[in-house]
Design a protein around this motif. Structure first.
Motif, short mmCIF file in Angstrom:
data_model
loop_
_atom_site.label_atom_id
_atom_site.label_comp_id
_atom_site.label_asym_id
_atom_site.label_seq_id
_atom_site.Cartn_x
_atom_site.Cartn_y
_atom_site.Cartn_z
N SER A 14 11.15 33.00 46.60
CA SER A 14 10.36 33.93 47.40
C SER A 14 8.92 33.90 46.93
CB SER A 14 10.91 35.35 47.28
OG SER A 14 10.94 35.77 45.93
N VAL A 15 7.99 34.20 47.83
CA VAL A 15 6.56 34.08 47.54
C VAL A 15 5.87 35.41 47.85
CG1 VAL A 15 4.42 32.93 48.21
CG2 VAL A 15 6.55 31.62 48.05
N ASP A 16 4.96 35.81 46.95
CA ASP A 16 4.13 36.98 47.18
C ASP A 16 2.91 36.55 48.00
OD1 ASP A 16 2.64 39.27 47.16
OD2 ASP A 16 2.40 39.39 44.98
N ALA A 17 2.87 36.95 49.25
CA ALA A 17 1.79 36.50 50.13
C ALA A 17 0.43 36.97 49.68
CB ALA A 17 2.06 36.99 51.56
N ALA A 18 0.37 38.04 48.87
CA ALA A 18 -0.91 38.58 48.43
C ALA A 18 -1.48 37.83 47.22
CB ALA A 18 -0.76 40.06 48.08
N ALA A 19 -0.65 37.02 46.57
CA ALA A 19 -1.10 36.33 45.36
C ALA A 19 -2.06 35.21 45.72
CB ALA A 19 0.10 35.78 44.61
N ALA A 20 -3.11 35.06 44.89
CA ALA A 20 -4.09 34.00 45.12
C ALA A 20 -3.50 32.63 44.78
CB ALA A 20 -5.34 34.26 44.30
N PHE A 21 -2.58 32.60 43.83
CA PHE A 21 -1.94 31.34 43.41
C PHE A 21 -0.56 31.66 42.87
CE2 PHE A 21 -0.82 28.26 40.10
CZ PHE A 21 -0.97 27.06 40.79
N HIS A 22 0.40 30.82 43.20
CA HIS A 22 1.72 31.00 42.61
C HIS A 22 2.34 29.64 42.30
CE1 HIS A 22 2.60 30.89 47.03
NE2 HIS A 22 3.55 30.07 46.62
N GLN B 162 11.67 8.81 22.27
CA GLN B 162 11.84 10.26 22.35
C GLN B 162 10.70 10.79 23.21
OE1 GLN B 162 11.86 10.76 18.02
NE2 GLN B 162 13.87 11.74 18.20
N VAL B 163 11.04 11.57 24.25
CA VAL B 163 10.05 12.00 25.24
C VAL B 163 10.17 13.50 25.46
CG1 VAL B 163 9.19 11.72 27.60
CG2 VAL B 163 10.18 9.75 26.40
N ILE B 164 9.03 14.17 25.53
CA ILE B 164 8.97 15.54 26.03
C ILE B 164 8.10 15.51 27.28
CG2 ILE B 164 7.07 16.08 24.45
CD1 ILE B 164 9.69 18.59 25.73
N HIS B 165 8.61 16.08 28.35
CA HIS B 165 7.94 15.96 29.65
C HIS B 165 7.88 17.32 30.32
CE1 HIS B 165 6.98 14.48 33.71
NE2 HIS B 165 7.99 15.22 34.15
N ILE B 166 6.73 17.65 30.90
CA ILE B 166 6.54 18.89 31.64
C ILE B 166 5.96 18.55 33.01
CG2 ILE B 166 5.31 21.10 31.74
CD1 ILE B 166 5.22 21.07 28.69
N GLY B 167 6.53 19.14 34.03
CA GLY B 167 6.02 18.96 35.38
C GLY B 167 5.96 20.28 36.11
N GLY B 168 4.99 20.44 36.99
CA GLY B 168 4.86 21.70 37.72
C GLY B 168 4.13 21.52 39.03
N THR B 169 4.45 22.40 39.99
CA THR B 169 3.73 22.45 41.25
C THR B 169 3.36 23.89 41.57
OG1 THR B 169 5.73 22.72 42.59
CG2 THR B 169 4.99 20.47 42.18
N GLY B 170 2.24 24.06 42.25
CA GLY B 170 1.80 25.38 42.67
C GLY B 170 0.96 25.28 43.91
N VAL B 171 0.67 26.42 44.53
CA VAL B 171 -0.10 26.44 45.77
C VAL B 171 -1.03 27.64 45.79
CG1 VAL B 171 1.72 27.68 47.04
CG2 VAL B 171 0.05 26.29 48.29
N PHE B 172 -2.25 27.43 46.27
CA PHE B 172 -3.21 28.51 46.47
C PHE B 172 -2.98 29.14 47.85
CE2 PHE B 172 -5.27 25.91 43.26
CZ PHE B 172 -5.82 26.85 42.41
N ARG B 173 -3.50 30.34 48.01
CA ARG B 173 -3.38 31.04 49.29
C ARG B 173 -3.97 30.22 50.43
NH1 ARG B 173 -6.44 36.44 49.25
NH2 ARG B 173 -5.15 36.69 47.38
N SER B 174 -4.96 29.42 50.13
CA SER B 174 -5.61 28.58 51.15
C SER B 174 -4.74 27.43 51.62
CB SER B 174 -6.92 28.02 50.60
OG SER B 174 -6.66 27.17 49.49
N GLY B 175 -3.65 27.14 50.90
CA GLY B 175 -2.79 26.02 51.23
C GLY B 175 -3.00 24.80 50.37
N VAL B 176 -3.99 24.81 49.47
CA VAL B 176 -4.23 23.71 48.54
C VAL B 176 -3.09 23.66 47.53
CG1 VAL B 176 -5.76 22.77 46.78
CG2 VAL B 176 -6.72 23.82 48.85
N GLN B 177 -2.47 22.49 47.39
CA GLN B 177 -1.33 22.31 46.49
C GLN B 177 -1.76 21.54 45.25
OE1 GLN B 177 2.23 20.86 48.62
NE2 GLN B 177 1.12 21.29 50.51
N VAL B 178 -1.17 21.93 44.11
CA VAL B 178 -1.47 21.29 42.84
C VAL B 178 -0.17 20.84 42.19
CG1 VAL B 178 -2.52 21.56 40.57
CG2 VAL B 178 -3.50 22.75 42.54
N GLN B 179 -0.18 19.65 41.63
CA GLN B 179 0.98 19.13 40.91
C GLN B 179 0.51 18.47 39.62
OE1 GLN B 179 3.58 15.27 41.57
NE2 GLN B 179 4.22 16.83 43.06
N THR B 180 1.27 18.63 38.55
CA THR B 180 0.90 17.99 37.28
C THR B 180 2.13 17.43 36.59
OG1 THR B 180 -0.28 18.30 35.19
CG2 THR B 180 1.11 20.12 35.93
#
Length: 499
Positions: A322-330, A411-429
């Motif tokens: 679920s997404v909080d529509a009021a949040a600037a980024f989640h 031996q590997v440690i790996h972190i991945g994440g995705t997020g989206v701004f209210r404007s629709g801009v998506q970020v992945q790392t």
């Protein structure tokens, strides 16, 4: 001969099904066709003569590893169904990539046709796949079949996802397939085949808050011939390729002593076997779906007996519901993985322990678990051509030519994440740190550290009718690869149609 019969039978079935779907339904129900057309123009630039790791890894072999380049991609996926039977019909996919650079080429990572008949499907061709239990979107790469290399042409029959077993009232579901494939010819092996099968089980109905998973993936490269193989590993350069040998490959059976088999065949099973035993659990929370998983590698009986434990890929994934529509980024999704391949059943060879697993290497198939010199499994196991010159020149034992895999104790440690701004801009790392130790037979002699990271930003361009602009920055810093910084700029247009 039996390989030709398989291809002929599949071709006949596909043609007959296509003919049935392109004619009006006998009941008067109209056919339906839906499709997605995808076009992409990409430019890649790097500070050195190699592309950063997270710009080429797990891209189905479509991104060159060397230097700056451009990609022109066009693809489509679609299906033909009827209103009366929406779970039956024909689906297809085609993807063509043109590489612009010092060595222009055309790559076809996907071209398949599939017959879908309710609970099962039959498809033939090349298909983009990631096989195993885990999170496929942000993973460091599934252990045995990761989507890192150019897909192998194959014929496959299997279930359409998890299908409930009737007498369990849907509590237990099965997802399984059986496939035959053709490896591309190389300078060291010609005419070899892929045998592949998997079965995964789920305990829990789809709407349950907690579900448990377990399964096994078995791969084997077999058959073919090579001018590099001597008397100990082949019979006049030829490897077992008959239908009887195929049956032995399916059950991983050792052949009887016979002049048609080499000493290597008689000691080992026919073919180069590997895969993973997977377990996982999924939990539904108020706002998140949580998935935890473990992929345990095997190359022989010692792996199946877990003698090589704790080797494997461990993962934990959080996916927002679920997404909080009021949040600037989640944050939409977050993955943490650990990979270790240090044990390899130990340093002792013998009928009981069967140590020195030497993951992805093989003394008959000296290109290792690769296609087009690209690792089929986790990209953190390194082919010789990918690493810095200091490690590339190390021997892999007395075998000539040297084996293709130069680094499989990691031996590997790996972190991945995705997020989206209210404007629709998506970020992945993706951020990964590995300690690398070479081979169990021929170690580097020191711990070789390597960091690889990337950040991707996707910008919706509504004024261009749904076109997306994707930018990325990636960095390699360490001693395994040549240090480099690179950028990615891509313009993508997707068109959906339905009629």
């Amino acid at each position: 001969m039996f390989i030709r019969l398989i291809a002929l039978a599949v071709g006949t079935m596909l043609l007959s099904e296509v003919g049935a779907q392109t004619n009006p339904d006998s009941s008067g129900t109209a056919n339906r066709h839906s499709a997605v057309y995808d076009f992409r123009l990409t430019g890649i630039a790097s500070s050195g003569n190699r592309t950063p790791f997270w710009l080429y890894a797990n891209q189905y072999g479509t991104v060159p590893r060397t230097g700056s380049t451009g990609l022109l991609q066009a693809g489509t996926t679609g299906q033909f169904t009827t209103a009366l039977h929406p779970d039956r019909g024909i689906s297809y996919g085609v993807d063509v990539v043109g590489v612009i650079g010092k060595r222009p080429t055309v790559i076809v990572p996907q071209a398949y046709v599939s017959i879908n008949r309710g609970w099962f499907n039959l498809w033939a061709g090349r298909k983009k796949e990631v096989i195993g239990l885990g999170d496929s979107t942000l993973s460091s790469g599934f252990y045995a079949w990761s989507g890192n290399a150019l897909p192998i042409t194959k014929v496959q029959i299997g279930t359409n996802g998890f299908r409930p077993i009737g007498f369990t009232r849907g509590v237990i579901s099965i997802n399984a397939f059986f496939a035959h494939g053709w490896f591309p010819n190389t300078d060291s092996i010609q005419g070899s085949y892929l045998h592949q099968k998997a079965v995964y089980g789920r305990i829990g109905k789809p709407n349950w808050k907690v579900k448990f998973y377990a399964g096994l993936l078995h791969n084997a490269q077999w058959g073919g011939q090579s001018r590099f193989l001597g008397r100990g590993t082949s019979v006049n350069g030829k490897l077992p390729s008959t239908f009887k040998d195929y049956l032995s490959v399916i059950v991983a059976r050792q052949p009887k002593e016979d002049a048609t088999y080499s000493e290597f065949d008689r000691i080992n099973q026919i073919g180069n076997h590997l895969g993973s035993v997977d377990v996982g659990a999924e939990m539904e929370l108020a706002h998140w779906n949580v998935l935890t998983y473990y992929q345990h590698p095997f190359e022989d009986k010692s792996g199946l007996k877990f003698v090589n434990f704790p080797d494997g890929l461990y993962g934990l994934r959080f996916k927002r519901k679920s997404v909080d529509a009021a949040a600037a980024f989640h944050v939409n999704q977050f993955v943490v993985e650990c990979l270790t391949t240090m044990n390899q059943s130990g340093l002792v060879l013998g009928p009981k322990l069967q140590g020195i697993d030497d993951y992805f290497n093989n003394f008959q198939y000296i290109n290792g678990w690769t296609t087009q010199r690209q690792i089929i499994g986790t990209p953190f196991i390194s082919p010789r051509g990918d690493v810095s010159q200091a490690w590339r020149d190390l021997p892999t034992g007395p075998y000539k030519p040297s084996l293709a895999i130069i680094n499989n104790r990691v031996q590997v440690i790996h972190i991945g994440g995705t997020g989206v701004f209210r404007s629709g801009v998506q970020v992945q790392t993706r951020l990964s740190y590995s300690s690398n130790h070479g081979l169990i037979r021929n170690p580097f002699g020191q711990t070789v550290g390597q960091f690889s990271g990337s950040i991707w930003v996707t910008w919706p361009m509504r004024w261009l009718g749904g076109t997306e602009l994707q930018t990325a920055l990636a960095l390699d810093q360490g001693k395994l690869y040549t240090n480099t910084v690179g950028g990615w700029l891509s313009l993508r247009k997707a068109i959906k149609t339905a009629r």
